[in-house]
Design an enzyme around this catalytic site. Structure first.
Site, short mmCIF file in Angstrom:
data_model
loop_
_atom_site.label_atom_id
_atom_site.label_comp_id
_atom_site.label_asym_id
_atom_site.label_seq_id
_atom_site.Cartn_x
_atom_site.Cartn_y
_atom_site.Cartn_z
N SER A 173 -10.41 100.21 -72.87
CA SER A 173 -10.84 98.81 -72.85
C SER A 173 -12.09 98.69 -72.01
O SER A 173 -12.59 99.67 -71.45
CB SER A 173 -9.75 97.93 -72.24
OG SER A 173 -9.64 98.18 -70.86
N GLY A 192 -6.30 95.32 -67.60
CA GLY A 192 -4.94 95.67 -67.19
C GLY A 192 -4.56 97.11 -67.47
O GLY A 192 -3.37 97.42 -67.63
N SER A 221 -4.63 99.82 -65.46
CA SER A 221 -3.79 100.38 -64.38
C SER A 221 -2.41 99.73 -64.37
O SER A 221 -1.40 100.41 -64.14
CB SER A 221 -4.47 100.21 -63.02
OG SER A 221 -5.68 100.95 -62.99
N GLU A 238 -8.29 106.27 -65.02
CA GLU A 238 -9.73 106.55 -64.92
C GLU A 238 -10.10 107.77 -65.77
O GLU A 238 -10.92 108.61 -65.38
CB GLU A 238 -10.15 106.77 -63.46
CG GLU A 238 -9.79 105.65 -62.51
CD GLU A 238 -10.56 104.37 -62.73
OE1 GLU A 238 -11.46 104.33 -63.59
OE2 GLU A 238 -10.26 103.38 -62.03
#
Length: 198
Positions: A9, A14, A16, A88
């Site tokens: 995204s 959202g 994480s 990440e």
């Protein structure tokens, strides 16, 4: 059957939070996960993943030299591993994404990766490029622009509402430096018509 998932995204969708919820679902069923995040994100005092809504979890750090397949293989020898989650994941290297495909195909462990698709210039991150190419499942997590359209782009700004058009691909920051917008407002921002919205 184990698969490689890429949840991608723009910022503030959202990612994480979704990762932490997935990890909790495994934990609640008595299953073991390994959670990774990039050591590039040094905003926290300890290795962990934190969401904007306050949830967090300890995590193992990885960098471009981390041998993920070897680490996960060793972990599996010590105790069963039911899922690997990577936050990440845009910072993964090509070889690391390949090694995660081997975690799925050889070790038969599902791998869930969460990351940005593109940088502030609209260019793919290396990790995202190969996750888009090699994942079994692609899942877009959506966020919205201030106009209500789906936000697919990210603008980096200098703190006084001036967008950057060039610079290093990686500069760690949050809402103080980045804003997610739709493609129309991204183009307007780069043409000096940008007004930061709160």
């Amino acid at each position: 059957m184990a698969q490689l998932y890429f949840y991608y995204s723009a910022m503030n969708a959202g990612k994480s939070t979704s990762l932490l919820q997935s990890a909790y679902n495994y934990y609640e069923k008595g299953m073991r996960t390994i959670i990774y995040t990039s050591e590039m994100d040094h905003r926290f005092n300890m290795p962990k993943i934190s969401s904007r809504i306050g949830a967090s979890s300890p995590a193992k750090l990885y960098n471009s030299n981390t041998l993920l397949f070897e680490e996960i293989s060793t972990e599996k020898k010590n105790s069963p591993v039911d899922c690997v989650l990577v936050d990440e994941s845009q910072f993964l290297t090509r070889n690391q994404v390949k090694s995660l495909t081997n975690v799925v195909d050889i070790l038969h462990i599902p791998v869930l990766c969460y990351g940005l698709r593109t940088d502030f210039r609209g260019e793919l991150f290396p990790g995202s490029q190969y996750l888009l190419a090699w994942s079994d499942k692609l899942v877009e997590l959506k966020t919205v622009c201030s106009c209500g359209r789906k936000a697919t782009m990210v603008i980096r700004f200098d703190g006084i509402e001036t967008p950057y058009k060039e610079g290093n691909q990686v500069q760690i920051g949050g809402n103080d430096m980045y804003i997610s917008v739709c493609r129309k407002h991204y183009s307007q921002a780069l043409n000096d018509n940008f007004i930061k919205v709160s």
